[in-house]
Write a protein that holds these residues in place. Structure first.
Motif, PDB file in Angstrom:
ATOM      1  N   SER A 109       0.897  -1.150  -0.166  1.00  0.00           N
ATOM      2  CA  SER A 109      -0.031   0.006   0.056  1.00  0.00           C
ATOM      3  C   SER A 109       0.899   1.214   0.033  1.00  0.00           C
ATOM      4  N   ASP A 110       0.278   2.368  -0.383  1.00  0.00           N
ATOM      5  CA  ASP A 110       1.071   3.374  -0.370  1.00  0.00           C
ATOM      6  C   ASP A 110       0.927   4.254   1.016  1.00  0.00           C
ATOM      7  N   ALA A 111       0.538   3.784   2.166  1.00  0.00           N
ATOM      8  CA  ALA A 111       0.516   4.236   3.304  1.00  0.00           C
ATOM      9  C   ALA A 111       1.580   4.456   4.126  1.00  0.00           C
ATOM     10  N   ALA A 112       1.891   5.364   4.760  1.00  0.00           N
ATOM     11  CA  ALA A 112       3.310   5.847   5.054  1.00  0.00           C
ATOM     12  C   ALA A 112       3.664   4.859   6.523  1.00  0.00           C
ATOM     13  N   ASN A 113       2.549   4.640   7.114  1.00  0.00           N
ATOM     14  CA  ASN A 113       2.338   3.934   8.577  1.00  0.00           C
ATOM     15  C   ASN A 113       1.455   2.757   8.415  1.00  0.00           C
ATOM     16  N   GLY A 114       1.811   1.563   8.316  1.00  0.00           N
ATOM     17  CA  GLY A 114       0.918   0.524   8.246  1.00  0.00           C
ATOM     18  C   GLY A 114       0.576   0.035   9.659  1.00  0.00           C
ATOM     19  N   ILE A 115      -0.632  -0.504   9.563  1.00  0.00           N
ATOM     20  CA  ILE A 115      -1.207  -1.175  10.843  1.00  0.00           C
ATOM     21  C   ILE A 115      -1.624  -2.494  10.526  1.00  0.00           C
ATOM     22  N   LEU A 116      -1.227  -3.358  11.400  1.00  0.00           N
ATOM     23  CA  LEU A 116      -1.552  -4.745  11.605  1.00  0.00           C
ATOM     24  C   LEU A 116      -1.992  -5.085  13.080  1.00  0.00           C
ATOM     25  N   LYS A 117      -3.544  -5.509  13.039  1.00  0.00           N
ATOM     26  CA  LYS A 117      -4.255  -5.475  14.406  1.00  0.00           C
ATOM     27  C   LYS A 117      -4.750  -6.746  14.439  1.00  0.00           C
ATOM     28  N   ILE A 118      -4.202  -7.319  15.696  1.00  0.00           N
ATOM     29  CA  ILE A 118      -4.943  -8.816  16.029  1.00  0.00           C
ATOM     30  C   ILE A 118      -5.815  -8.426  17.136  1.00  0.00           C
ATOM     31  N   SER A 119      -6.834  -9.164  17.146  1.00  0.00           N
ATOM     32  CA  SER A 119      -7.816  -9.093  18.567  1.00  0.00           C
ATOM     33  C   SER A 119      -8.513 -10.385  18.771  1.00  0.00           C
ATOM     34  N   PHE A 120      -8.605 -10.851  19.904  1.00  0.00           N
ATOM     35  CA  PHE A 120      -9.176 -12.048  20.347  1.00  0.00           C
ATOM     36  C   PHE A 120     -10.380 -11.741  21.111  1.00  0.00           C
ATOM     37  N   GLU A 176     -17.611 -21.482  24.767  1.00  0.00           N
ATOM     38  CA  GLU A 176     -16.848 -22.440  23.784  1.00  0.00           C
ATOM     39  C   GLU A 176     -16.282 -21.823  22.652  1.00  0.00           C
ATOM     40  N   PHE A 177     -16.418 -20.548  22.303  1.00  0.00           N
ATOM     41  CA  PHE A 177     -15.768 -19.985  21.276  1.00  0.00           C
ATOM     42  C   PHE A 177     -14.937 -18.835  21.346  1.00  0.00           C
ATOM     43  N   VAL A 178     -13.805 -18.844  20.387  1.00  0.00           N
ATOM     44  CA  VAL A 178     -13.061 -17.743  20.593  1.00  0.00           C
ATOM     45  C   VAL A 178     -13.144 -17.059  19.354  1.00  0.00           C
ATOM     46  N   GLY A 179     -13.295 -15.769  19.038  1.00  0.00           N
ATOM     47  CA  GLY A 179     -13.313 -14.868  17.818  1.00  0.00           C
ATOM     48  C   GLY A 179     -12.093 -14.414  17.595  1.00  0.00           C
ATOM     49  N   VAL A 180     -11.350 -14.465  16.608  1.00  0.00           N
ATOM     50  CA  VAL A 180     -10.323 -13.873  16.237  1.00  0.00           C
ATOM     51  C   VAL A 180     -10.261 -12.982  14.956  1.00  0.00           C
ATOM     52  N   THR A 181      -9.864 -11.682  15.206  1.00  0.00           N
ATOM     53  CA  THR A 181      -9.956 -10.831  14.167  1.00  0.00           C
ATOM     54  C   THR A 181      -8.540 -10.335  13.838  1.00  0.00           C
ATOM     55  N   ILE A 182      -8.195 -10.229  12.597  1.00  0.00           N
ATOM     56  CA  ILE A 182      -6.904  -9.866  11.982  1.00  0.00           C
ATOM     57  C   ILE A 182      -7.282  -8.534  10.992  1.00  0.00           C
ATOM     58  N   GLU A 183      -6.819  -7.453  11.071  1.00  0.00           N
ATOM     59  CA  GLU A 183      -6.985  -6.527  10.308  1.00  0.00           C
ATOM     60  C   GLU A 183      -5.621  -5.703   9.916  1.00  0.00           C
ATOM     61  N   ASP A 184      -5.652  -5.234   8.550  1.00  0.00           N
ATOM     62  CA  ASP A 184      -4.360  -4.566   8.243  1.00  0.00           C
ATOM     63  C   ASP A 184      -4.692  -3.238   7.228  1.00  0.00           C
ATOM     64  N   SER A 185      -3.928  -2.458   7.153  1.00  0.00           N
ATOM     65  CA  SER A 185      -4.119  -1.139   6.395  1.00  0.00           C
ATOM     66  C   SER A 185      -3.794  -1.250   4.953  1.00  0.00           C
ATOM     67  N   GLY A 186      -4.010  -2.476   4.572  1.00  0.00           N
ATOM     68  CA  GLY A 186      -3.620  -2.583   3.205  1.00  0.00           C
ATOM     69  C   GLY A 186      -4.686  -2.120   2.226  1.00  0.00           C
ATOM     70  N   LYS A 187      -4.399  -2.103   0.923  1.00  0.00           N
ATOM     71  CA  LYS A 187      -5.666  -1.555   0.112  1.00  0.00           C
ATOM     72  C   LYS A 187      -6.862  -2.263  -0.042  1.00  0.00           C
ATOM     73  N   GLY A 188      -7.012  -3.585   0.519  1.00  0.00           N
ATOM     74  CA  GLY A 188      -8.134  -4.418   0.513  1.00  0.00           C
ATOM     75  C   GLY A 188      -8.387  -5.311  -0.708  1.00  0.00           C
ATOM     76  N   LEU A 189      -9.285  -5.892  -0.564  1.00  0.00           N
ATOM     77  CA  LEU A 189      -9.548  -7.036  -1.500  1.00  0.00           C
ATOM     78  C   LEU A 189     -10.119  -6.443  -2.881  1.00  0.00           C
ATOM     79  N   PRO A 190      -9.778  -7.106  -3.930  1.00  0.00           N
ATOM     80  CA  PRO A 190     -10.278  -6.547  -5.200  1.00  0.00           C
ATOM     81  C   PRO A 190     -12.020  -6.982  -5.398  1.00  0.00           C
ATOM     82  N   ASN A 191     -12.615  -6.136  -6.277  1.00  0.00           N
ATOM     83  CA  ASN A 191     -13.934  -6.263  -6.674  1.00  0.00           C
ATOM     84  C   ASN A 191     -14.118  -7.033  -7.941  1.00  0.00           C
ATOM     85  N   PRO A 192     -14.884  -8.174  -8.091  1.00  0.00           N
ATOM     86  CA  PRO A 192     -15.547  -8.929  -7.086  1.00  0.00           C
ATOM     87  C   PRO A 192     -14.570  -9.847  -6.339  1.00  0.00           C
ATOM     88  N   THR A 193     -14.789 -10.144  -5.467  1.00  0.00           N
ATOM     89  CA  THR A 193     -14.037 -11.336  -4.681  1.00  0.00           C
ATOM     90  C   THR A 193     -14.089 -12.597  -4.772  1.00  0.00           C
TER      91      THR A 193
END
Length: 78
Positions: free
Chosen positions: A28-39, A45-62
């Motif tokens: 990506s063209d961003a100066a400061n990238g972010i990678l966020k991981i949360s639980f 009985e269930f654990v949700g895991v979310t991983i987010e980044d500041s990249g450009k995203g998925l193409p359309n259509p996916t």
């Protein structure tokens, strides 16, 4: 949080997701990238895991993105 899991498979999943996120940030063209991981504990009985980044995203259509053993990268396996 303790969960029953296959350690090798779980390691592969997280390694691939984190690597893909870091690559998306680098591309990506961003100066400061972010990678966020949360639980999040969901119910008892269930654990949700979310991983987010500041990249450009998925193409359309996916629809071609989530095909097994297909990758848009020269070194990827999908």
């Amino acid at each position: 949080i303790l969960i029953n899991h296959d350690p090798l498979q779980l390691e592969r999943v997280f390694t691939n997701l984190l690597k893909n996120g870091l690559e998306a940030i680098a591309e990506s063209d961003a100066a400061n990238g972010i990678l966020k991981i949360s639980f999040e504990l969901k119910e008892k009985e269930f654990v949700g895991v979310t991983i987010e980044d500041s990249g450009k995203g998925l193409p359309n259509p996916t629809n071609s993105v989530f095909r097994s053993l297909r990758s848009t990268k020269a070194h990827g396996s999908g």
